[in-house]
Design an enzyme around this catalytic site. Structure first.
Site, PDB file in Angstrom:
ATOM      1  N   MET A   1       1.387  22.016   4.215  1.00 22.69           N
ATOM      2  CA  MET A   1       0.020  22.500   4.440  1.00 22.69           C
ATOM      3  C   MET A   1       0.022  22.894   5.924  1.00 22.69           C
ATOM      4  O   MET A   1       0.191  23.851   6.298  1.00 22.69           O
ATOM      5  CB  MET A   1      -0.950  21.301   4.216  1.00 22.69           C
ATOM      6  CG  MET A   1      -0.998  21.119   2.644  1.00 22.69           C
ATOM      7  SD  MET A   1      -2.559  21.675   2.099  1.00 22.69           S
ATOM      8  CE  MET A   1      -3.383  20.090   2.158  1.00 22.69           C
ATOM      9  N   CYS A   2      -0.410  22.000   6.952  1.00 18.30           N
ATOM     10  CA  CYS A   2      -0.850  22.023   8.150  1.00 18.30           C
ATOM     11  C   CYS A   2      -2.040  22.834   8.490  1.00 18.30           C
ATOM     12  O   CYS A   2      -2.687  23.603   7.384  1.00 18.30           O
ATOM     13  CB  CYS A   2       0.009  23.003   8.945  1.00 18.30           C
ATOM     14  SG  CYS A   2       1.644  22.386   9.183  1.00 18.30           S
ATOM     15  N   GLY A   3      -2.920  22.340   9.534  1.00 15.00           N
ATOM     16  CA  GLY A   3      -4.115  23.007   9.808  1.00 15.00           C
ATOM     17  C   GLY A   3      -4.227  23.671  11.143  1.00 15.00           C
ATOM     18  O   GLY A   3      -3.542  23.199  11.906  1.00 15.00           O
ATOM     19  N   ARG A  32      -5.286  18.423   6.255  1.00 18.37           N
ATOM     20  CA  ARG A  32      -4.244  19.238   5.879  1.00 18.37           C
ATOM     21  C   ARG A  32      -2.957  18.918   6.553  1.00 18.37           C
ATOM     22  O   ARG A  32      -1.970  19.591   6.431  1.00 18.37           O
ATOM     23  CB  ARG A  32      -4.590  20.633   6.523  1.00 18.37           C
ATOM     24  CG  ARG A  32      -6.012  21.305   5.799  1.00 18.37           C
ATOM     25  CD  ARG A  32      -6.118  22.799   6.324  1.00 18.37           C
ATOM     26  NE  ARG A  32      -4.799  23.624   5.723  1.00 18.37           N
ATOM     27  CZ  ARG A  32      -4.691  24.209   4.404  1.00 18.37           C
ATOM     28  NH1 ARG A  32      -5.468  24.103   3.662  1.00 18.37           N
ATOM     29  NH2 ARG A  32      -3.550  24.942   4.318  1.00 18.37           N
TER      30      ARG A  32
END
Lengths: 298, 245
Positions: A1-3, A32
């Protein structure tokens, strides 16, 4: 994910709020990526001065006398502002390179997070809310900034593995996705003389862009080159001294949403990051197109 | 269609009386639980959802013919699995709006992100702005009407239902298409594997006319559209196609 988030201010009146706005955008994306978080803030550059952001695993040992020792070594006035595990070292621009070379000699455990005329980079392991609080990001002013909250997939959860990655003066990059040809590219870039701190794929993307910019390409051109040479999934937000850019890979499965008003251009992995920005109700909200480079400059 | 056997729902400390849910004050789960607890849809007035601020999974799994108005933009999977409700988003929608819809109507007043209406089995999805990539991917009976443009890989592996695009379509429209019917009024950047342009017969014009009417679109004529569908050459393995694998 990661944001990932980015905020580019058109309206100077918002500059004192840059850190606060960017912080709440990043905190909104905690789900995220709760592993680590980082923010790069581009403040106003002071003519003739440069800033080097360093991180230390032992700040109480490394930072107290760093200013005087570094000043003595390079023969110039140096000021050091300590914020938790990071310190921003202010040096004369002409002595910046000398200072960068001296830092590892004086403080072997300290790592340079980024350097330039205006950028300051803060990143650590932990939740976004804790990271932004630790560095007092909410009180920072600036003209534009980018941020990242990480869910690690391909390299270790460490401070150095957190984003943003900075590999050139005032340049930094945050990434949502994963690259598949980073090992090859890293070898090629090493041959060109680029230096790497980690095994992280995003660092390769950052170094790739820095290398193109060093060869004379503009930010937009460098990103166009990246569309040809970088393979994998990516939504990138890139910061430079005067600008801010966004690009997505041709498949564009990593989410992205943008908003623009007379006051700002904002980027978020999800709309929730933008939902509390001033005037968002009447902003132009859209999804950036795949394989398309978007650049804004002051 | 409700496949589950009705079971007694334990009473919960939820106030069902007001049909206005302000998500800045009320947890999302309370909204969705209240929507799932609707007895007879005829008894229910319109539902209002305020301050969604990009929340995920707003009004998912509603299986009664209620009307839900969401005042603002939503995140992932809004109105997913909808079965009979009329859900209107007065803003933009994140990825997967109306994913796997069974029946009912979902209207997005703004833009929709990727895979809008994915795998939908029935009902009508209307997007008044643009839809991005993979709109209607693996559609299985849903009808989707997009007033603006759709992004790349839209209707990928579409099995049945219709995708109507008043604007333009991106790359690889209808790649590996089965029997979904595609109608595009503007340009198509490129067609995907096994998707071809087809002739509009009177029955298609009639079908499209009815669909536009259902979507409340009165300012364009069905004759302005081009029909695309499957060439049906990928249905079964053919040794001559071996190089393509």
């Amino acid at each position: 994910m990661c944001g990932i988030v980015g905020l580019f201010l058109k309206d100077k009146a918002l500059e004192p709020q840059l850190g606060a706005l960017l912080s709440q955008m990043l905190v909104k994306l905690t789900e995220r990526g709760p592993d680590s978080a980082g923010i790069a803030i581009y403040g106003s550059a002071e003519p003739g001065r440069a800033k080097i952001t360093v991180q230390s695993p032992s700040p109480s040992r490394d930072f107290p006398k760093l200013g005087s020792e570094l000043g003595e070594k390079i023969g110039a006035l140096v000021t050091v502002t300590v914020k938790s595990t990071h310190a921003v070292i202010d040096v004369p621009e002409a002595k910046a390179q000398e200072a960068r070379e001296a830092i590892p000699e004086l403080r072997p455990d300290a790592r340079v997070m980024g350097a330039g005329e205006s950028v300051e980079i803060y990143k650590e392991v932990g939740l976004p809310k804790d990271v932004v609080q630790r560095f007092g990001i909410e009180k920072m002013s600036g003209r534009h900034g980018i941020g990242h909250t990480r869910m690690a997939t391909e390299s270790a959860v460490t401070t150095l593995g957190a984003h943003p990655f900075s590999t050139g003066p005032d340049q930094c990059l945050v990434h949502n996705g994963s690259l598949s040809n980073h090992n090859n590219l890293r070898r090629e870039l090493k041959r060109e003389g680029m230096k790497f701190e980690t095994e992280n794929d995003t660092e390769v993307a950052a170094a790739y862009l820095s290398s193109k910019i060093a060869q004379g390409q503009g930010l937009g051109e460098a990103l166009e080159s990246g569309l040809r040479d970088l393979d994998g999934f990516y939504t990138f937000v890139v910061g430079t001294k005067d600008g801010f850019a966004v690009v997505r890979d041709p498949i564009a499965c990593k989410p992205a949403v943008m908003a623009e008003t007379d006051q700002y251009v904002a980027f978020g992995s999800e709309y929730s990051a933008l939902a509390n920005l001033p005037g968002i109700e009447n902003a132009k909200v859209w999804e950036p197109e795949p394989s398309t480079v978007y650049v804004w400059e002051h | 269609m409700n496949l589950s056997t009705p079971v007694a729902v334990q009473s919960r400390e939820v106030n069902y009386a007001p049909r206005v849910f302000d998500l800045s004050e009320t947890p999302l789960r309370e909204l969705n639980q209240a929507l799932h607890n609707v007895g007879e849809a005829g008894d229910e007035p319109a539902w209002e959802v305020l301050n969604p601020k990009g929340s995920h999974a707003v009004a998912v799994g509603v299986d009664k013919a209620v009307a839900v108005n969401v005042r603002g933009s939503v995140g992932y999977y809004c109105a997913g699995m909808n079965d009979g409700a009329t859900i209107t988003v007065h803003g933009s929608a994140g990825p997967g709006v109306a994913e796997n819809m069974m029946s009912g109507t979902v209207v997005v007043k703004g833009n929709a992100s990727q895979y809008a209406g994915a795998t939908g089995r029935g009902g009508l999805l209307v997007i008044e702005g643009d839809a991005s990539s993979r709109c209607g991917i693996s559609m299985k009976g849903i009808d989707i009407v997009v007033r603006g443009n759709v992004g790349h890989m839209s209707a990928f592996m579409g099995q049945s239902g219709s995708l109507v695009v008043l604007g333009d379509a991106g790359d690889a429209l209808g790649d590996s298409l089965y029997e979904a019917k595609l109608y595009v009024r503007g340009s198509v950047k490129s067609l995907g594997a096994d998707c071809i342009k087809k002739k509009m017969h009177p029955k298609h014009i009639e079908r499209l006319r009815r669909l536009l009417e259902r979507a409340g679109i009165t300012d364009v004529k069905p004759e302005e559209f081009t029909r695309y569908g499957s060439a049906r050459t990928l249905y079964n393995f053919n040794i001559d196609n071996a190089d393509a694998y």
